[in-house]
Scaffold this active site. Structure first.
Site, PDB file in Angstrom:
ATOM      1  N   THR A 117       0.814  -1.215   0.000  1.00 63.19           N
ATOM      2  CA  THR A 117       0.000   0.000   0.000  1.00 63.19           C
ATOM      3  C   THR A 117       0.846   1.263   0.000  1.00 63.19           C
ATOM      4  O   THR A 117       1.951   1.280   0.559  1.00 63.19           O
ATOM      5  CB  THR A 117      -0.905   0.002   1.257  1.00 63.19           C
ATOM      6  OG1 THR A 117      -1.459   1.309   1.435  1.00 63.19           O
ATOM      7  CG2 THR A 117      -0.132  -0.343   2.515  1.00 63.19           C
ATOM      8  N   TYR A 141      -2.232  -1.492  10.132  1.00 63.82           N
ATOM      9  CA  TYR A 141      -2.427  -2.049   8.786  1.00 63.82           C
ATOM     10  C   TYR A 141      -1.196  -1.785   7.920  1.00 63.82           C
ATOM     11  O   TYR A 141      -0.619  -2.713   7.336  1.00 63.82           O
ATOM     12  CB  TYR A 141      -3.684  -1.425   8.150  1.00 63.82           C
ATOM     13  CG  TYR A 141      -3.730  -1.572   6.657  1.00 63.82           C
ATOM     14  CD1 TYR A 141      -3.989  -2.807   6.070  1.00 63.82           C
ATOM     15  CD2 TYR A 141      -3.481  -0.480   5.821  1.00 63.82           C
ATOM     16  CE1 TYR A 141      -3.996  -2.943   4.691  1.00 63.82           C
ATOM     17  CE2 TYR A 141      -3.492  -0.619   4.442  1.00 63.82           C
ATOM     18  CZ  TYR A 141      -3.755  -1.839   3.887  1.00 63.82           C
ATOM     19  OH  TYR A 141      -3.759  -1.983   2.525  1.00 63.82           O
TER      20      TYR A 141
HETATM   21  C1  UD1 Z   1      -7.235   4.238   0.907  1.00 68.04           C
HETATM   22  C2  UD1 Z   1      -7.254   2.934   1.635  1.00 68.04           C
HETATM   23  C3  UD1 Z   1      -5.889   2.516   2.104  1.00 68.04           C
HETATM   24  C4  UD1 Z   1      -4.906   2.595   0.991  1.00 68.04           C
HETATM   25  C5  UD1 Z   1      -4.898   4.019   0.504  1.00 68.04           C
HETATM   26  C6  UD1 Z   1      -3.859   4.211  -0.568  1.00 68.04           C
HETATM   27  C7  UD1 Z   1      -8.839   2.054   3.311  1.00 68.04           C
HETATM   28  C8  UD1 Z   1      -9.727   2.379   4.439  1.00 68.04           C
HETATM   29  N1  UD1 Z   1      -8.137   3.071   2.789  1.00 68.04           N
HETATM   30  O1  UD1 Z   1      -7.130   5.284   1.843  1.00 68.04           O
HETATM   31  O2  UD1 Z   1      -5.900   1.207   2.569  1.00 68.04           O
HETATM   32  O3  UD1 Z   1      -3.645   2.202   1.412  1.00 68.04           O
HETATM   33  O4  UD1 Z   1      -6.199   4.304  -0.006  1.00 68.04           O
HETATM   34  O5  UD1 Z   1      -3.778   5.551  -0.923  1.00 68.04           O
HETATM   35  O6  UD1 Z   1      -8.830   0.962   2.863  1.00 68.04           O
HETATM   36  N2  UD1 Z   1     -13.189  11.233   1.830  1.00 68.04           N
HETATM   37  C9  UD1 Z   1     -14.243  12.121   2.009  1.00 68.04           C
HETATM   38  N3  UD1 Z   1     -15.492  11.615   2.265  1.00 68.04           N
HETATM   39  C10 UD1 Z   1     -15.742  10.265   2.352  1.00 68.04           C
HETATM   40  C11 UD1 Z   1     -14.649   9.357   2.185  1.00 68.04           C
HETATM   41  C12 UD1 Z   1     -13.390   9.875   1.920  1.00 68.04           C
HETATM   42  O7  UD1 Z   1     -14.057  13.344   1.938  1.00 68.04           O
HETATM   43  O8  UD1 Z   1     -16.895   9.873   2.605  1.00 68.04           O
HETATM   44  C13 UD1 Z   1     -11.855  11.754   1.486  1.00 68.04           C
HETATM   45  C14 UD1 Z   1     -10.741  11.379   2.451  1.00 68.04           C
HETATM   46  O9  UD1 Z   1     -10.604  12.319   3.468  1.00 68.04           O
HETATM   47  C15 UD1 Z   1      -9.526  11.344   1.505  1.00 68.04           C
HETATM   48  C16 UD1 Z   1     -10.118  10.881   0.176  1.00 68.04           C
HETATM   49  O10 UD1 Z   1     -11.502  11.168   0.251  1.00 68.04           O
HETATM   50  O11 UD1 Z   1      -9.019  12.649   1.314  1.00 68.04           O
HETATM   51  C17 UD1 Z   1      -9.924   9.386  -0.086  1.00 68.04           C
HETATM   52  O12 UD1 Z   1     -10.376   8.631   1.021  1.00 68.04           O
HETATM   53  P1  UD1 Z   1     -10.600   7.033   0.923  1.00 68.04           P
HETATM   54  O13 UD1 Z   1     -11.318   6.703  -0.331  1.00 68.04           O
HETATM   55  O14 UD1 Z   1     -11.202   6.597   2.205  1.00 68.04           O
HETATM   56  O15 UD1 Z   1      -9.133   6.441   0.766  1.00 68.04           O
HETATM   57  P2  UD1 Z   1      -7.814   6.699   1.669  1.00 68.04           P
HETATM   58  O16 UD1 Z   1      -8.163   7.122   3.032  1.00 68.04           O
HETATM   59  O17 UD1 Z   1      -6.923   7.609   0.893  1.00 68.04           O
END
Ligand code: UD1
Length: 324
Positions: A117, A141
């Site tokens: 990751t 993790y």
């Molecule tokens: C994900 C993975 C991680 C992996 C990483 C690689 C999980 C939980 N996370 O993390 O294992 O290693 O990618 O880059 O498996 N966001 C919102 N609203 C939401 C959800 C997310 O604003 O409802 C934002 C978050 O703050 C972040 C972005 O969207 O800035 C991406 O979030 P998310 O899709 O959860 O992925 P990561 O946390 O980056």
């Protein structure tokens, strides 16, 4: 030459299994179905329900099916869960991987690909991240992934064994043919949640933080279509088969999209604005994660789905199909 795919009933494992089958590779999938789904394993793969830590089972599969390479996806992947249950994560991700690696060495398997990751990199490392960028994983993790990378490095030095580590950035989307996709009991990923909002299954999308040091204040990520990611495993497998040395690759497109850009793109795809609610930062989220994919591109990887509208449409199609 058969490939053993552990975790092949899961999101990325099932896409990679289809990529292997589609080009004619023979595949054995080993999965305990704790989160994966049997129905998502391509029909031409041999499916075995079991644990990757079961030495006798792995030894039998290797000898019965002439397995020459292993692609190891099986493991636990939810960052907040790992903070609540670190020992469970070290068990599933490190202890089980150690047992699998040992079984491979004993059975004479010499080629191993491991899913890692982007979260192994230090938060303050300059972006975009290259494979040599500083590592400083924070969550159990991410630490469990880096520990397994280290086990593989040491094992490759001590034995006739080569491995490739693939460090994934933000994986999303679904098989363009609709054969498999992402299933999460409690969805947390941005694109998954944006899809559920677009389909009216949740009322709005929370934007976690609008005060990041990014162009529009929201978090920036390198979103990569799961089909392009699956194809990176084929490149890695072919490299090992032709004798490549052990190494690691970042798998991302090398471009960042902010939460607001993803929200706007989803609005365009569905033809109306996506309802959002701006809120505070989610604890532990770094501002920006962007890959430098030069190394995997030089190894022959060419992405074909680097288009956020296409990614979002495939995610939406999958949600409709899966819940139909
Ligand atoms: C994900 C993975 C991680 C992996 C990483 C690689 C999980 C939980 N996370 O993390 O294992 O290693 O990618 O880059 O498996 N966001 C919102 N609203 C939401 C959800 C997310 O604003 O409802 C934002 C978050 O703050 C972040 C972005 O969207 O800035 C991406 O979030 P998310 O899709 O959860 O992925 P990561 O946390 O980056």
């Amino acid at each position: 030459m058969t490939v053993l795919v552990t975790g092949g009933a899961g999101y990325i494992g099932s896409h990679t299994t289809y990529a292997l089958l589609d080009r004619g590779d023979a595949v054995v999938v080993l999965d305990n179905l704790s989160t994966g789904m049997r129905a998502h394993v391509g029909e031409r793969a041999l499916f075995v329900e079991g644990e990757v830590s079961d030495h006798a089972l792995v030894a039998r599969l290797v000898s019965e099916h002439g397995i020459a390479s292993v692609i190891h996806f099986a493991g636990s992947i939810v960052v907040p869960d790992s903070v609540k249950d670190p020992l469970g994560y070290y068990q599933n991700n490190v202890v089980a991987s150690r047992a699998l690696i040992e079984a491979c060495i004993k059975a004479g398997v010499k080629e191993f690909i491991f899913s890692s990751t982007a979260t192994v990199y230090a938060e303050d490392a300059p972006q975009p991240l290259a494979e040599g960028s500083p590592k400083a994983p924070i969550s159990p993790y991410a630490r469990s992934k880096l520990m397994t990378e280290w086990m593989l490095e040491d094992t490759s030095k001590a034995h006739d064994f080569r491995h490739i580590v693939l460090r994934y950035f933000n994986v999303c989307g679904a098989d363009p043919q609709g054969r498999t996709g992402q299933v999460s009991p409690i969805p947390t990923h941005l694109i998954k949640r944006a899809s559920l909002v677009a389909l009216g299954r949740i009322p709005h999308l929370d934007i976690f933080g609008t005060d990041y040091p990014t162009p529009d204040g929201t978090g920036v990520r390198d979103y990569i279509h799961v089909t392009d990611l699956a194809n990176a495993h084929l490149i890695a497998l072919d490299a090992l088969r032709s004798g490549a040395a052990s190494t690691s690759y970042n798998i991302g497109y090398g471009r960042g999209l902010s939460v607001r850009q993803v929200v706007a793109a989803m609005g365009q795809v569905i033809g109306r604005p996506l309802p959002v609610k701006e809120g505070p930062r989610r604890p532990g989220d770094p501002p920006t994660l962007i890959s430098n994919p030069a190394k995997i591109r030089a190894a022959g990887w060419t992405p074909h789905h680097d288009d956020i509208a296409e990614i979002l449409r495939s995610a939406l199609d999958w949600e409709r199909r899966f819940n139909a």
